[in-house]
Design a protein around this motif. Structure first.
Motif, PDB file in Angstrom:
ATOM      1  N   LEU A 161      30.943  45.224  32.640  1.00  0.00           N
ATOM      2  CA  LEU A 161      30.720  46.668  32.586  1.00  0.00           C
ATOM      3  C   LEU A 161      31.984  47.475  32.885  1.00  0.00           C
ATOM      4  CD1 LEU A 161      27.297  46.651  34.445  1.00  0.00           C
ATOM      5  CD2 LEU A 161      27.655  47.199  32.023  1.00  0.00           C
ATOM      6  N   GLY A 162      33.068  46.781  33.239  1.00  0.00           N
ATOM      7  CA  GLY A 162      34.329  47.458  33.514  1.00  0.00           C
ATOM      8  C   GLY A 162      34.733  47.509  34.972  1.00  0.00           C
ATOM      9  N   TYR A 163      33.913  46.956  35.866  1.00  0.00           N
ATOM     10  CA  TYR A 163      34.281  46.922  37.284  1.00  0.00           C
ATOM     11  C   TYR A 163      35.412  45.909  37.490  1.00  0.00           C
ATOM     12  CZ  TYR A 163      30.103  49.552  38.675  1.00  0.00           C
ATOM     13  OH  TYR A 163      29.150  50.525  38.841  1.00  0.00           O
ATOM     14  N   THR A 164      36.362  46.274  38.335  1.00  0.00           N
ATOM     15  CA  THR A 164      37.447  45.375  38.720  1.00  0.00           C
ATOM     16  C   THR A 164      37.484  45.294  40.241  1.00  0.00           C
ATOM     17  OG1 THR A 164      39.063  47.170  38.713  1.00  0.00           O
ATOM     18  CG2 THR A 164      38.847  45.888  36.670  1.00  0.00           C
ATOM     19  N   ASP A 165      38.087  44.227  40.747  1.00  0.00           N
ATOM     20  CA  ASP A 165      38.209  44.048  42.192  1.00  0.00           C
ATOM     21  C   ASP A 165      39.185  45.058  42.770  1.00  0.00           C
ATOM     22  OD1 ASP A 165      36.498  41.886  42.013  1.00  0.00           O
ATOM     23  OD2 ASP A 165      38.092  40.383  42.102  1.00  0.00           O
ATOM     24  N   LEU A 166      38.728  45.764  43.785  1.00  0.00           N
ATOM     25  CA  LEU A 166      39.577  46.692  44.529  1.00  0.00           C
ATOM     26  C   LEU A 166      40.001  46.092  45.859  1.00  0.00           C
ATOM     27  CD1 LEU A 166      37.484  49.952  43.956  1.00  0.00           C
ATOM     28  CD2 LEU A 166      39.460  49.136  42.627  1.00  0.00           C
ATOM     29  N   ALA A 167      39.147  45.267  46.438  1.00  0.00           N
ATOM     30  CA  ALA A 167      39.435  44.569  47.695  1.00  0.00           C
ATOM     31  C   ALA A 167      38.551  43.333  47.741  1.00  0.00           C
ATOM     32  CB  ALA A 167      39.163  45.462  48.898  1.00  0.00           C
ATOM     33  N   ARG A 168      39.100  42.260  48.294  1.00  0.00           N
ATOM     34  CA  ARG A 168      38.327  41.022  48.429  1.00  0.00           C
ATOM     35  C   ARG A 168      38.339  40.591  49.893  1.00  0.00           C
ATOM     36  NH1 ARG A 168      39.127  36.730  43.972  1.00  0.00           N
ATOM     37  NH2 ARG A 168      37.161  36.131  44.933  1.00  0.00           N
ATOM     38  N   GLN A 169      37.437  39.655  50.193  1.00  0.00           N
ATOM     39  CA  GLN A 169      37.317  39.137  51.559  1.00  0.00           C
ATOM     40  C   GLN A 169      37.050  40.262  52.558  1.00  0.00           C
ATOM     41  OE1 GLN A 169      37.336  35.617  52.380  1.00  0.00           O
ATOM     42  NE2 GLN A 169      36.908  35.730  50.185  1.00  0.00           N
ATOM     43  N   VAL A 170      36.135  41.160  52.177  1.00  0.00           N
ATOM     44  CA  VAL A 170      35.710  42.265  53.039  1.00  0.00           C
ATOM     45  C   VAL A 170      34.582  41.740  53.926  1.00  0.00           C
ATOM     46  CG1 VAL A 170      34.678  44.566  53.080  1.00  0.00           C
ATOM     47  CG2 VAL A 170      36.384  43.978  51.319  1.00  0.00           C
ATOM     48  N   HIS A 171      34.740  41.907  55.218  1.00  0.00           N
ATOM     49  CA  HIS A 171      33.754  41.381  56.167  1.00  0.00           C
ATOM     50  C   HIS A 171      32.922  42.518  56.744  1.00  0.00           C
ATOM     51  CE1 HIS A 171      35.343  37.295  56.108  1.00  0.00           C
ATOM     52  NE2 HIS A 171      36.506  37.884  55.919  1.00  0.00           N
ATOM     53  N   PHE A 172      31.612  42.450  56.482  1.00  0.00           N
ATOM     54  CA  PHE A 172      30.662  43.399  57.063  1.00  0.00           C
ATOM     55  C   PHE A 172      30.092  42.780  58.335  1.00  0.00           C
ATOM     56  CE2 PHE A 172      30.577  44.692  52.599  1.00  0.00           C
ATOM     57  CZ  PHE A 172      30.681  46.067  52.720  1.00  0.00           C
ATOM     58  N   PRO A 173      29.908  43.580  59.385  1.00  0.00           N
ATOM     59  CA  PRO A 173      29.300  43.043  60.606  1.00  0.00           C
ATOM     60  C   PRO A 173      27.950  42.401  60.292  1.00  0.00           C
ATOM     61  CG  PRO A 173      30.120  45.268  60.962  1.00  0.00           C
ATOM     62  CD  PRO A 173      30.231  45.000  59.487  1.00  0.00           C
ATOM     63  N   SER A 174      27.733  41.251  60.814  1.00  0.00           N
ATOM     64  CA  SER A 174      26.505  40.448  60.707  1.00  0.00           C
ATOM     65  C   SER A 174      26.282  39.827  59.324  1.00  0.00           C
ATOM     66  CB  SER A 174      25.259  41.241  61.135  1.00  0.00           C
ATOM     67  OG  SER A 174      24.868  42.146  60.121  1.00  0.00           O
ATOM     68  N   ALA A 175      27.163  40.059  58.348  1.00  0.00           N
ATOM     69  CA  ALA A 175      27.025  39.394  57.046  1.00  0.00           C
ATOM     70  C   ALA A 175      27.696  38.029  57.138  1.00  0.00           C
ATOM     71  CB  ALA A 175      27.663  40.228  55.947  1.00  0.00           C
ATOM     72  N   PRO A 176      26.990  36.971  56.744  1.00  0.00           N
ATOM     73  CA  PRO A 176      27.560  35.633  56.891  1.00  0.00           C
ATOM     74  C   PRO A 176      28.691  35.326  55.913  1.00  0.00           C
ATOM     75  CG  PRO A 176      25.413  35.509  55.833  1.00  0.00           C
ATOM     76  CD  PRO A 176      25.616  36.936  56.235  1.00  0.00           C
ATOM     77  N   ARG A 177      28.740  36.038  54.783  1.00  0.00           N
ATOM     78  CA  ARG A 177      29.763  35.767  53.770  1.00  0.00           C
ATOM     79  C   ARG A 177      30.563  37.037  53.482  1.00  0.00           C
ATOM     80  NH1 ARG A 177      26.017  33.001  49.241  1.00  0.00           N
ATOM     81  NH2 ARG A 177      24.597  34.573  50.004  1.00  0.00           N
ATOM     82  N   PRO A 178      31.826  36.870  53.081  1.00  0.00           N
ATOM     83  CA  PRO A 178      32.637  38.044  52.735  1.00  0.00           C
ATOM     84  C   PRO A 178      32.211  38.648  51.397  1.00  0.00           C
ATOM     85  CG  PRO A 178      33.891  36.043  52.370  1.00  0.00           C
ATOM     86  CD  PRO A 178      32.586  35.623  53.003  1.00  0.00           C
ATOM     87  N   TYR A 179      32.560  39.909  51.222  1.00  0.00           N
ATOM     88  CA  TYR A 179      32.231  40.663  50.022  1.00  0.00           C
ATOM     89  C   TYR A 179      33.502  41.090  49.304  1.00  0.00           C
ATOM     90  CZ  TYR A 179      27.259  41.113  51.036  1.00  0.00           C
ATOM     91  OH  TYR A 179      25.929  40.839  51.230  1.00  0.00           O
ATOM     92  N   ALA A 180      33.337  41.451  48.043  1.00  0.00           N
ATOM     93  CA  ALA A 180      34.384  42.109  47.268  1.00  0.00           C
ATOM     94  C   ALA A 180      33.920  43.532  47.006  1.00  0.00           C
ATOM     95  CB  ALA A 180      34.608  41.384  45.949  1.00  0.00           C
ATOM     96  N   VAL A 181      34.833  44.474  47.029  1.00  0.00           N
ATOM     97  CA  VAL A 181      34.543  45.853  46.624  1.00  0.00           C
ATOM     98  C   VAL A 181      35.107  46.001  45.216  1.00  0.00           C
ATOM     99  CG1 VAL A 181      34.940  48.303  47.087  1.00  0.00           C
ATOM    100  CG2 VAL A 181      34.615  46.697  48.992  1.00  0.00           C
ATOM    101  N   MET A 182      34.261  46.521  44.318  1.00  0.00           N
ATOM    102  CA  MET A 182      34.635  46.658  42.912  1.00  0.00           C
ATOM    103  C   MET A 182      34.480  48.113  42.490  1.00  0.00           C
ATOM    104  SD  MET A 182      32.711  43.236  41.432  1.00  0.00           S
ATOM    105  CE  MET A 182      33.700  43.092  39.928  1.00  0.00           C
ATOM    106  N   GLY A 183      35.280  48.539  41.518  1.00  0.00           N
ATOM    107  CA  GLY A 183      35.200  49.893  41.015  1.00  0.00           C
ATOM    108  C   GLY A 183      35.351  49.924  39.507  1.00  0.00           C
TER     109      GLY A 183
END
Length: 193
Positions: A161-183
């Motif tokens: 859909l056109g989203y690209t990675d803006l940041a990777r290995q983003v850690h949210f409190p209490s989330a067991p796995r890291p996230y990526a932020v896409m835009g």
């Protein structure tokens, strides 16, 4: 917003799925059942998310869409809102975006807060229809979201859909796995015919 028909055959034999406006406050338990089935959430996690969803849907500009079968069963949903740097999600992701020179994405963006489709209805274009329909109604020129940071079908959909990675290995409190932020710029990319 007009209802957009989306027809497909699923394993349960229900052939029609319609994407349209959803009163998320009224159908929060059905939506969370879809999310729990798709994401494998515990009862405790569902209870916490219920309060979060009910709070989010009151924010200015928050909107929700649902995917329902001909029998009225909710099999998918999306909700989002204009991003606000004061919201919890933004305060968590901002340092990661700033480190990569991408924190301007937090301004003038429509954030996809949740998008889930019941596993029995996945791979039929329902998620694509939900996210493109909700972002088509956004006044903002771009959209942002977060997804678990691994190569999943969801991340593949977002990229298409056109989203690209803006940041990777983003850690949210209490989330067991890291996230990526896409835009992605809006409108989202469509499949070429």
């Amino acid at each position: 917003m007009p209802h957009l028909p989306h027809r497909n055959r699923n394993r349960t034999g229900d052939t029609a799925v319609t994407v349209g406006p959803l009163d998320l406050a009224d159908r929060v338990d059905e939506a969370l059942a879809v999310q729990a089935h798709a994401f494998g959430l515990s009862d405790d996690e569902i209870a916490v998310r219920r309060q979060i969803v009910l709070r989010h849907i009151t924010f200015p500009g928050a909107r929700a869409l649902g995917a329902t079968t001909g029998t009225g069963r909710l099999v998918g949903f999306v909700y989002g809102m204009p991003n606000d740097r004061a919201h919890w999600w933004s305060t968590v992701v901002e340092p990661y975006l700033r480190a990569g020179g991408q924190d301007h994405w937090l301004d003038d963006s429509f954030v996809i807060t949740e998008l889930h489709v019941h596993p029995g209805y996945q791979n039929r274009g329902i998620g694509r229809s939900l996210i493109t329909t909700i972002t088509d109604g956004a006044a903002e020129p771009r959209s942002i979201l977060s997804a678990i940071d691994f190569e999943s079908p969801a991340r593949g959909l977002y990229r298409s859909l056109g989203y690209t990675d803006l940041a990777r290995q983003v850690h949210f409190p209490s989330a067991p796995r890291p996230y990526a932020v896409m835009g992605a710029p809006l409108p989202l990319r469509r499949r070429s015919r």
